[in-house]
Design an enzyme around this catalytic site. Structure first.
Site, short mmCIF file in Angstrom:
data_model
loop_
_atom_site.label_atom_id
_atom_site.label_comp_id
_atom_site.label_asym_id
_atom_site.label_seq_id
_atom_site.Cartn_x
_atom_site.Cartn_y
_atom_site.Cartn_z
N GLY A 11 7.04 -12.43 -10.71
CA GLY A 11 7.44 -11.66 -9.52
C GLY A 11 7.04 -12.44 -8.29
O GLY A 11 5.86 -12.48 -7.93
N MET A 15 4.20 -11.24 -1.76
CA MET A 15 2.84 -11.12 -2.29
C MET A 15 2.64 -11.96 -3.54
O MET A 15 1.63 -12.67 -3.68
CB MET A 15 2.54 -9.64 -2.60
CG MET A 15 2.27 -8.79 -1.39
SD MET A 15 0.71 -9.20 -0.56
CE MET A 15 -0.50 -8.61 -1.74
N VAL A 76 5.40 -6.69 -9.23
CA VAL A 76 6.68 -6.02 -9.06
C VAL A 76 6.42 -4.63 -8.49
O VAL A 76 5.28 -4.16 -8.43
CB VAL A 76 7.46 -5.92 -10.39
CG1 VAL A 76 7.79 -7.31 -10.91
CG2 VAL A 76 6.67 -5.12 -11.43
N LYS A 77 7.47 -3.96 -8.08
CA LYS A 77 7.35 -2.63 -7.49
C LYS A 77 6.71 -1.67 -8.47
O LYS A 77 7.02 -1.67 -9.67
CB LYS A 77 8.74 -2.13 -7.08
CG LYS A 77 8.72 -0.83 -6.30
CD LYS A 77 10.13 -0.46 -5.86
CE LYS A 77 10.12 0.85 -5.08
NZ LYS A 77 11.50 1.23 -4.66
N ASN A 104 0.51 -1.89 -6.35
CA ASN A 104 -0.12 -0.61 -5.99
C ASN A 104 0.32 0.49 -6.96
O ASN A 104 1.00 1.45 -6.56
CB ASN A 104 0.24 -0.22 -4.56
CG ASN A 104 -0.68 -0.88 -3.54
OD1 ASN A 104 -1.83 -1.16 -3.82
ND2 ASN A 104 -0.15 -1.15 -2.37
N SER A 130 -5.89 -6.25 -1.91
CA SER A 130 -5.76 -5.83 -0.51
C SER A 130 -5.87 -7.03 0.42
O SER A 130 -6.64 -7.95 0.18
CB SER A 130 -6.84 -4.81 -0.14
OG SER A 130 -6.71 -4.46 1.22
N LYS A 184 -8.53 0.90 -5.33
CA LYS A 184 -7.59 0.41 -4.33
C LYS A 184 -6.88 1.58 -3.64
O LYS A 184 -6.62 1.55 -2.44
CB LYS A 184 -6.55 -0.51 -4.99
CG LYS A 184 -5.42 -0.98 -4.07
CD LYS A 184 -5.95 -1.73 -2.84
CE LYS A 184 -4.89 -2.56 -2.13
NZ LYS A 184 -3.65 -1.88 -1.78
N HIS A 187 -9.26 2.97 -1.15
CA HIS A 187 -9.27 1.99 -0.05
C HIS A 187 -8.11 2.25 0.89
O HIS A 187 -8.27 2.30 2.12
CB HIS A 187 -9.20 0.58 -0.62
CG HIS A 187 -8.83 -0.48 0.38
ND1 HIS A 187 -7.53 -0.65 0.84
CD2 HIS A 187 -9.57 -1.42 1.02
CE1 HIS A 187 -7.50 -1.63 1.71
NE2 HIS A 187 -8.73 -2.11 1.84
N ASN A 188 -6.92 2.41 0.34
CA ASN A 188 -5.75 2.63 1.17
C ASN A 188 -5.82 3.97 1.90
O ASN A 188 -5.34 4.10 3.03
CB ASN A 188 -4.47 2.56 0.32
CG ASN A 188 -4.10 1.14 -0.04
OD1 ASN A 188 -4.94 0.24 -0.02
ND2 ASN A 188 -2.86 0.92 -0.39
N GLU A 191 -7.90 3.49 4.79
CA GLU A 191 -7.07 2.73 5.74
C GLU A 191 -6.17 3.67 6.54
O GLU A 191 -6.01 3.52 7.75
CB GLU A 191 -6.24 1.72 4.95
CG GLU A 191 -5.27 0.89 5.75
CD GLU A 191 -4.39 0.05 4.84
OE1 GLU A 191 -3.16 0.08 5.02
OE2 GLU A 191 -4.93 -0.62 3.93
N LYS A 261 3.92 4.29 1.73
CA LYS A 261 4.36 3.90 0.39
C LYS A 261 3.78 4.78 -0.72
O LYS A 261 4.10 4.58 -1.88
CB LYS A 261 4.01 2.43 0.15
CG LYS A 261 4.81 1.48 1.03
CD LYS A 261 4.54 0.03 0.66
CE LYS A 261 5.43 -0.91 1.47
NZ LYS A 261 5.18 -2.34 1.12
N ARG A 288 1.47 11.27 9.40
CA ARG A 288 2.61 10.38 9.14
C ARG A 288 3.84 11.20 8.76
O ARG A 288 4.96 10.88 9.17
CB ARG A 288 2.27 9.39 8.02
CG ARG A 288 1.25 8.36 8.42
CD ARG A 288 1.30 7.15 7.49
NE ARG A 288 0.17 6.25 7.71
CZ ARG A 288 0.07 5.05 7.19
NH1 ARG A 288 1.03 4.59 6.39
NH2 ARG A 288 -0.99 4.28 7.43
N ARG A 446 -11.78 37.80 -2.27
CA ARG A 446 -11.24 37.42 -3.58
C ARG A 446 -11.64 38.47 -4.63
O ARG A 446 -10.86 38.79 -5.53
CB ARG A 446 -11.76 36.04 -4.01
CG ARG A 446 -11.24 34.90 -3.15
CD ARG A 446 -11.74 33.54 -3.66
NE ARG A 446 -11.06 33.16 -4.89
CZ ARG A 446 -11.64 33.04 -6.07
NH1 ARG A 446 -12.94 33.27 -6.19
NH2 ARG A 446 -10.95 32.68 -7.13
#
Length: 478
Positions: A11, A15, A76-77, A104, A130, A184, A187-188, A191, A261, A288, A446
């Protein structure tokens, strides 16, 4: 006989190509393959002189060019393409060969692939990478998860490819199964929160104080010299300073619609599953999503008018207040992210070493920041409080920032400026430090409509009040 490659990269989009170049530059032989052979040709044509490449046009030739046990990075994706590539590779692999997913991928998919390939006597590593395209080439932060045995095979390669900080590689063994991709993912998520906090500070400077992009850029550049020093603050100053072909700030012409993403959303979903109050990151994801409703926002602005904010010149104290609010909110976001890592580690049996995660995030990755050294110290040798906010350095920082933090959130609310990450971080902080909150009423409600029971402060056990019957309280057997 030609010397075999040390590693393969399948790939060759940006990246993948940059990771291949990185490995070759570090002295490793790299077999390269792309489904569309033109990309392989392009890589060799432009960068073949950078190292020892083994280009292949057929997948069988690609696999055969790698020394056994073969480590193969697939770039790859995420999703179905990963499964398709794995199925293409399997017939050509031998027992003990290693497939490394460097994309990812969702960690639950990595868990599934890990066990599926184990049954076939193959090894699988889910490796978070990353740093973007620049990091992939110059040295990323790398988070490989799988068996320790499989990691030992690639350790000499990936630790040399990774960014280096104070002589330490920004790469370490994370844990088994999908732990590397989980780390990861978080981490994102951090971010996402980091970037949202930065944009909220920018919005306040622009909308409340009427500052232009260049002036705001200078403020962020100055902030980057202190405790906010980080890659994201650094590039914020650069983006705000950029002038386009018209001579005007580029940022003023960019459409205010943030894309995503999926990793931030996955982080929030995982937090819900784990029961973690991940407010800062989740609000960043929601922000977002709201930004993507651009047409709806334009219509709402007409139907829900509000008085324009009268811009006023900020004093040095005003600028410092926003800096402190940003720093305190950033601490909250990292504290929540590390709590999620800690809870996931215990629940999934991964035995994550939080000090090592802080170590490998100090360089190469998007959230690299000076205060990661402080987080590393907090978790060193298995120590660390249950929440980073309770550690001396971070506790003192948020206590110092608290008055300014409240002032900034109040200013934003009074001005009609949305600051979901600032305000949710402050709300989390206020909720965290209350030994007794209002959830007693919630639990009473409740119990009223669903007989969900409640605990009492003055005696052990579970209780239920027969609200709709005789109003008597009864103890419920557990």
């Amino acid at each position: 006989m030609a010397e075999l490659a040390d590693i393969g990269v399948l790939g060759l989009a940006v990246m993948g190509a940059n990771l291949a170049r990185n490995a070759a530059r570090k002295g490793f032989g790299v077999a390269v393959f792309n489904r569309h052979g033109a990309r392989t040709d392009e890589l060799i044509s432009q960068y073949g002189s950078e190292g020892r490449f083994h280009p292949a046009k057929e997948i069988a030739d690609f696999v055969a060019a790698i020394a056994r046990p073969r480590p193969i990075i697939i770039m790859v994706k995420a999703g179905k393409p990963v499964d398709e590539v794995i199925e293409e590779l399997i017939p050509h692999l031998d027992e003990g060969d290693i497939i490394i997913d460097g994309g990812n991928s969702l960690f639950t998919d990595t868990n599934r692939r890990f066990h599926y390939l184990t049954e076939k006597k193959l090894r699988f590593i889910g490796m978070g990478v990353s740093g973007g395209e620049e990091g992939a080439l110059e040295g990323p932060s790398m988070m490989p998860g799988g068996t320790l045995e499989a990691y030992s095979r690639i350790e000499p390669i990936v630790t040399k490819m990774a960014a280096q900080v104070d002589g330490e590689p920004c790469c370490t063994y994370i844990g088994t199964e999908g732990s590397g991709h989980f780390v990861k993912m978080v981490h994102n998520g951090i971010e996402y929160a980091d970037m949202q906090l930065i944009t909220e500070a920018y919005d306040l400077f622009k909308t409340v104080y009427g500052l232009d992009a260049k002036t705001i850029s200078d403020i962020f550049a100055e902030w980057n010299k202190g405790e906010l020093n980080s890659y994201l603050i650094e590039i914020t100053a650069a983006v705000l300073a950029k002038v386009d072909s018209t001579g005007k700030p580029l940022v003023d012409s960019i459409v205010d619609e943030a894309e995503q993403k999926g990793t931030g959303r996955w982080t929030a979903q995982s937090a819900l599953d784990l029961g973690i109050p991940l407010t800062s990151i989740t609000e960043a994801v929601f922000a977002r999503a709201l930004s993507a409703r651009r047409a709806g926002r334009a219509e709402a602005e007409k139907l829900l008018p509000h008085a324009p904010v009268a811009a006023r010149k900020p004093s040095p104290a005003d600028i410092e207040a926003i800096r402190q609010a940003l720093f305190a909110s950033k601490i909250i976001a990292y504290a929540q992210g590390f709590e999620q890592l800690s809870v996931a580690s215990a629940q999934f049996g991964w035995k994550l070493k939080l000090d090592e995660l802080a170590t490998i995030w100090r360089g190469g990755c998007i959230i690299r920041a000076r205060f990661l050294n402080r987080i590393r110290e907090a978790y060193k040798a298995g120590g660390g409080a249950s929440n980073l906010v309770l550690e001396d350095y971070f506790r003192d920082a948020v206590l110092k920032a608290e008055p300014a933090w409240r002032e900034v959130v109040g200013l934003a609310v009074a001005s009609g400026i949305p600051v979901p990450a600032f305000s949710s971080s402050l709300a989390y902080y206020d909720g965290l430090r209350r030994a007794r909150g209002p959830a007693n009423l919630l639990q009473g409600l409740r119990d009223y409509f669903g007989a969900h029971t409640y605990a009492r402060l003055d005696k052990p056990g579970k209780f239920h009040t027969r609200w709709a019957q005789d109003g008597e309280e009864v103890q419920v057997s557990s």
